[in-house]
Design an enzyme around this catalytic site. Sequence first.
Site, mmCIF file in Angstrom:
data_model
loop_
_atom_site.group_PDB
_atom_site.id
_atom_site.type_symbol
_atom_site.label_atom_id
_atom_site.label_comp_id
_atom_site.label_asym_id
_atom_site.label_seq_id
_atom_site.Cartn_x
_atom_site.Cartn_y
_atom_site.Cartn_z
ATOM 1 C CG HIS A 105 -10.957 8.405 2.483
ATOM 2 N ND1 HIS A 105 -12.011 7.557 2.241
ATOM 3 C CD2 HIS A 105 -9.921 7.612 2.863
ATOM 4 C CE1 HIS A 105 -11.639 6.307 2.467
ATOM 5 N NE2 HIS A 105 -10.387 6.310 2.861
ATOM 6 N NE ARG A 140 -7.244 6.595 7.370
ATOM 7 C CZ ARG A 140 -7.486 5.739 6.366
ATOM 8 N NH1 ARG A 140 -6.712 4.680 6.208
ATOM 9 N NH2 ARG A 140 -8.467 5.969 5.528
ATOM 10 C CG PHE A 189 -2.350 -0.318 0.937
ATOM 11 C CD1 PHE A 189 -2.690 -1.236 -0.035
ATOM 12 C CD2 PHE A 189 -3.373 0.315 1.644
ATOM 13 C CE1 PHE A 189 -4.027 -1.516 -0.313
ATOM 14 C CE2 PHE A 189 -4.710 0.036 1.368
ATOM 15 C CZ PHE A 189 -5.034 -0.873 0.391
ATOM 16 C CG HIS A 239 -9.100 7.596 -1.160
ATOM 17 N ND1 HIS A 239 -8.845 7.209 -2.447
ATOM 18 C CD2 HIS A 239 -8.745 6.551 -0.368
ATOM 19 C CE1 HIS A 239 -8.355 5.969 -2.438
ATOM 20 N NE2 HIS A 239 -8.285 5.552 -1.185
ATOM 21 C CD GLU A 243 -3.362 3.583 -0.743
ATOM 22 O OE1 GLU A 243 -4.052 4.501 -0.263
ATOM 23 O OE2 GLU A 243 -2.212 3.323 -0.343
ATOM 24 N NE ARG A 268 -5.319 6.052 1.189
ATOM 25 C CZ ARG A 268 -6.161 5.364 1.946
ATOM 26 N NH1 ARG A 268 -6.778 5.943 2.962
ATOM 27 N NH2 ARG A 268 -6.399 4.095 1.695
ATOM 28 C CG LEU A 317 -12.706 3.956 -1.370
ATOM 29 C CD1 LEU A 317 -11.705 5.101 -1.350
ATOM 30 C CD2 LEU A 317 -12.672 3.199 -0.058
ATOM 31 C CD GLN A 319 -6.105 9.810 3.758
ATOM 32 O OE1 GLN A 319 -6.811 8.833 3.991
ATOM 33 N NE2 GLN A 319 -4.808 9.800 3.948
#
Lengths: 475, 542
Positions: free
Chosen positions: B344, B378, B118, B232, B249, B280, B246, B230
């Site tokens: 997000h 995050r 990730f 996304h 990721e 991100r 969404l 955040q």
Amino acid sequence: MKVTISRYDPVTGEQPHFVEYDVSVNTAARVLNVLDAVRDTIDPTFAYRHCCRGGQCGSCAVRVNGEPVLACMQEAHEGDVIEPLDLPRIRDLITDIAPVMAQIAWLNGGSECPEVRQADIDDIKPLRECIECYSCISSCPAISASDFKGPTIMRQEQRLNLDPRDNADRILEAIDKGLFSCTTCRKCVEVCPKDIDTPRKAIEKLRSEAMKRGLSLPAHKALASLIEKTGRSIERKETTFLEQVADVIEPEGEVRATIGFFVGCMFNGRVIQPALDAIELLRLNGIRVIIPKDQVCCGSPLIRTGFVGFIPELQKRNIDAFVKAGVDTVLTMCAGCGATLKNDYDTPFRVVDITEFLCEIGFKAPSKVAGTYTYHDPCHLLRGQGISKQPRILLESVAEKFVEMPARCCGAGGGVKSGQPEEAAKIGAVRAEMVKKTGADYIVTVCPFCEFHLHQVTGLPVKNIATLMMEGHRK
Amino acid sequence: MGIENTSDCHVLVIGSGGAGIRAAVEAENFGETIIVSKTITGKGGCTVMAEGGINAVLKDTDSIQAHFEDTMSGGAYLNDEDLVRTLTSEVPDRIRDLFTWGAVFDLAKDNCIAQRPFGGQRCARTCYAGDHTGHEIVMTLLEKLRSSSVTIENEVTVLDLLSDGEKVNGAITCDREGNLGLITADAVILATGGAGQVYDTTTNSTAGTGDGYALGYRAGAQLIDMEQVQFHPTGAVTPYDSRGRLITEAVRGEGGVLKNALGERFMEKYDPKRMELSTRDVVSRSIATEVLEGRDTEHGGVWLDVSHLPREQIESRLPIMLNQFLQFGVDIRTQPMEVAPTAHHFMGGLKITPDTLTTVPHLFAAGEVAGGVHGGNRLGGNALAETQVFGRRAGLSAGKCKRTARNIDDKQIKAAEDKLNSFYKGSTKTADVRQSMKMIMWNNVGIYRNELDLRVAERGIEKLQNTPLKISSSRELSDAVITENMLLVAKLVIEGALLRRESRGAHTRTDVKQTWTNADSPFGHTFFVKGKSGIEILENRL
């Protein structure tokens, strides 16, 4: 966009009623966006559930034009009729799901975690994606007719049964929750937003384990031993179809196609005339019919009820019989046999239903036959084989008057008629009411089990499509 | 006092996502526990929608220290170090809890839990169950919850916390019909998630309205870093009503590439080393820049493409993405996805200790409602990790709270009732207020911020806060209260964004030039406590 929404408020004492709303929404709006628009611009007290808006939480299942869908994923259309799921109702589109939730089993694990292998995970995964929207509970015909707790309840039993971390006896639990009540009509698969195949991946598997432990219903045990002994699910009481027909039946005139004919136990030994009619119909349409005499039961009654041990033997005998006959297409006229050959066999030849094949190669139009006819979709043809248009095309070509009827299981399948006849009768009674509503004089279908059962519950004449077509041709 | 519907327990858990349920099953060991959900338990939070995975160090080739460092650096060093230590060192055990309880994680060839790469992490550390990891975790937790003695209260909204002057001791609630209720408790856990819904375009479920921030704030608790929102990088852009949905990721984790309308793989310009698997905040800013500079697609996004991957990989690892897009007429096996950033996750929230205690006695917070774990940004996979580590800790800490005599402040209840009655005399529909708020926040408090826009937003939100909300039936009560909560959260985000005169993490000020890096910034947390807000200045760095 105009839609009709079922409203209900117990506080007012009013019965549920439909209200038409006209709201403006964006292009490609979902049903949920329409519900939002009604709440935000017309009635802020309008009640419905929703949450993730992405098809993952299962909160927003409703019925649109009668069928359960997730409101957040289903595109809205002018004239949609929106109702709650068929569950006890609280207010507007909100239903009481607590009793269903209470039936969903949980893992009974220990403090130590035994080894889990990827193979276990692969087995469990197809049963794990349930988002508890309860669309399957809303549309299962067996629940109100028996002690059946519902498809997703069974799904969870098998999910736990497959898990090495679970220590409970899920077979006994599943039986207690109505394992033998499912007719395998596959309505639950049709409405499941995650396409979970509960009948095949949970119910038939649980039944098979129940069988191994001797927990099957007595009627199913008897049927299984009959098939193992005779290769047939019907006792021989008269000269069978296979005993009275030639090995090869040449058509009239030009040979347009050649097929192998799979007759199935019911048409071979119990209701023989429709099979003879079918042969006549095929002949008339220029189709050469080859009938291997060493064909046996397809195994459907065994698979549906969990007696899978004898299946490889039946599969081999049937495949060998038709391979030896040298055909590349095998035609069935029983919805159950067709679905089994298509879905539970790996055949080196193509399997087609008679209605599918006739429409595909074109058929001679018969004369019209008097009377009002409706069509009953056999579950194993509609959902087992995805065939719904073709029988209607045939029917409309021959019937003086044809009236539609929404599909619903008649109650005969999945070993229910033999194992739990009272339940079959109850499901049948609902179907009989639907038939009555159509005002039809005759029911037409393509499944001998439906045929038999529908006649019992409606008292009306039930005709096989081949028989009806021949009536037209013989005029 | 007009409230007849009362109940009492040892621990009251508010919120039913991953953190809330985890807290409840832990707290149950100490005494009677009630979990209240404004939706249906398990369906409400964002956990159930989380797709990609959960980070944990499970292999010898990885280390807790590495996870700690990645999280700190990804968070622009605004994270609370103690919280990050707790997160990274305990999450492996929490994964084992879930697995023991029946979680169906994907396994690797050696039958150990599989992990995938990730963004912003040096190795494959993200455990997963296809692309429905959150759903898998919630289902596992739900089974655990259903087997417990925890009382589940569905579709009950908490209007306000109760306090006896020294500590929190319960909550005033309201059910679907608008009937008020009272739940008294020795300890209260807030696990209400984030507030993406204050923005027009968000990944959050409709329940992501930030009630816990507002409840905590009104009860006197301190909040931190509320400006750190955040975005996304990859949210859907079409159809219009699905904007913000969404796109996990994991799509990039599996090898998806980002391209602008000209077909350029633009991440080469912004982070050539990490490319699509940058953090991100970086990827979102990169996409936003491409869009602002006119290299965007028809609907104002960029392309995210997996069509070069084997079909089998897409079908088995990204089944939800595949199906969702198919429903909207796009086959991601052969066509690219059109994506743009979407609100997000709130990195800020209630200030907590590693034991999840807020600054108010007997009030605990876990999950997205808490601040400090993720700093300014995050990492993907750390949110689910947070729910499990701090959810359990909240359950333990709250469970250990002393049982005390109930001292109910009738004045608080009367005040709540008066407040609710005042809604009947209001003038503006909640739906309209929410709509205005969402647009103000989206247009002025997004990825790129400046003082001018922020002041516009500040005035706009203030105006909405002064607009009396109107309801016509008690059934709309919770809607009105939640709308007020959202406005309060929006106000705090703007306040924080004004206070933080630097670009750090997800917060980018285009009108501030700075000479420091994330690691040596002179600023600490922004903080907010009833009527007072500010930003910590680290004297030694000035």
